[in-house]
Enzyme design. Structure first.
Site, PDB file in Angstrom:
ATOM      1  N   LYS A 134       0.840  -1.204   0.000  1.00  0.00           N
ATOM      2  CA  LYS A 134       0.000   0.000   0.000  1.00  0.00           C
ATOM      3  C   LYS A 134       0.877   1.258   0.000  1.00  0.00           C
ATOM      4  O   LYS A 134       0.709   2.142  -0.838  1.00  0.00           O
ATOM      5  CB  LYS A 134      -0.925   0.005   1.229  1.00  0.00           C
ATOM      6  N   ASP A 152      -6.204   0.806   0.323  1.00  0.00           N
ATOM      7  CA  ASP A 152      -6.352   1.129   1.738  1.00  0.00           C
ATOM      8  C   ASP A 152      -7.741   0.666   2.182  1.00  0.00           C
ATOM      9  O   ASP A 152      -8.441  -0.012   1.428  1.00  0.00           O
ATOM     10  CB  ASP A 152      -6.124   2.636   1.977  1.00  0.00           C
TER      11      ASP A 152
END
Ligand code: SF4
Length: 224
Positions: A134, A152
């Site tokens: 991420k 996310d």
């Protein structure tokens, strides 16, 4: 056996892609100029802000980082920071002991392996302590203009609700999305979904009645 599996795959893509185009068009209309909410002016500042944003709002991180970035200007500054002082400097972002350790380890790894610079590849970024896909995708996209899909909590929740993935772990979701979202749209797609998650498709009470995506959202249509 092989032929049947191939037919099924083709038919799924054939029905999915037009809907994906609609989703992308609606998001582009709703969120014209998406941008990263974490204020930064360099790859190092972005990676630090991203680490601080774990379990913390971007707004809170943005309150802390101006003074932090003025004080710690290089990877070596984080690597050499006394633990207690760095903890105090980031205390209000929560989990400050873990985060201070992560920042010191990150700084040390950047100095040791990359001459103090943030590297530009997924492999090198994810080899850094405390950096997962991420964070790596965000840094690649924002700092270096490399296409990537940031998964996310908002992207995960909304893509599940939109039926773009059935997976729950971010790495698998990212792979599912890479199959159906055109590469040129990866960066803006993530940023737009993050904005949409904050404004409309909230975790507890999504505002489906007001949502521009309602007509292409199986979850929304089942709720209204
Ligand atoms: Fe989220 Fe509802 Fe919009 Fe679907 S229709 S994206 S569930 S707010």
């Amino acid at each position: 056996m092989t032929a049947r599996a191939g037919t099924s795959h083709t038919s799924k893509r054939a029905t999915t892609i037009p809907r994906v185009r609609q989703i992308l068009a609606i998001l582009a209309r709703e969120y014209k100029s998406p941008k990263c909410a974490l204020v930064h002016s360099s790859p190092l500042e972005l990676i630090v802000a991203t680490i601080l944003s774990a379990q913390c709002t971007d707004a809170r991180v943005n309150q802390v980082t101006p003074a932090l970035f003025a004080k710690y200007r290089s990877a070596a500054d984080y690597a050499e920071a006394p633990a207690g002082r760095l903890e105090e400097d980031i205390r209000s972002t929560g989990f400050f002991r873990n985060k201070a350790r992560a920042l010191r380890n990150l700084g040390a790894a950047l100095v040791r392996d990359h001459h103090g610079q943030v590297p530009r590849t997924m492999e090198e970024l994810t080899a850094l302590p405390g950096v997962g896909r991420k964070t790596a995708n965000l840094v690649l996209a924002e700092a270096f203009g490399v296409p990537g899909i940031v998964v996310d909590t908002h992207v995960r929740r909304i893509t599940q609700r939109l039926g773009l993935t059935r997976r729950s772990d971010p790495d698998h979701i990212e792979r599912d999305l890479m199959q159906v979202i055109p590469r040129v749209s990866w960066n803006r797609f993530s940023l737009r979904l993050i904005q949409h998650g904050r404004a409309v498709c909230k975790a507890r009470n999504p505002r489906c009645e007001d949502c521009a995506l309602l007509r292409v959202c199986p979850e929304g249509l089942s709720r209204v």
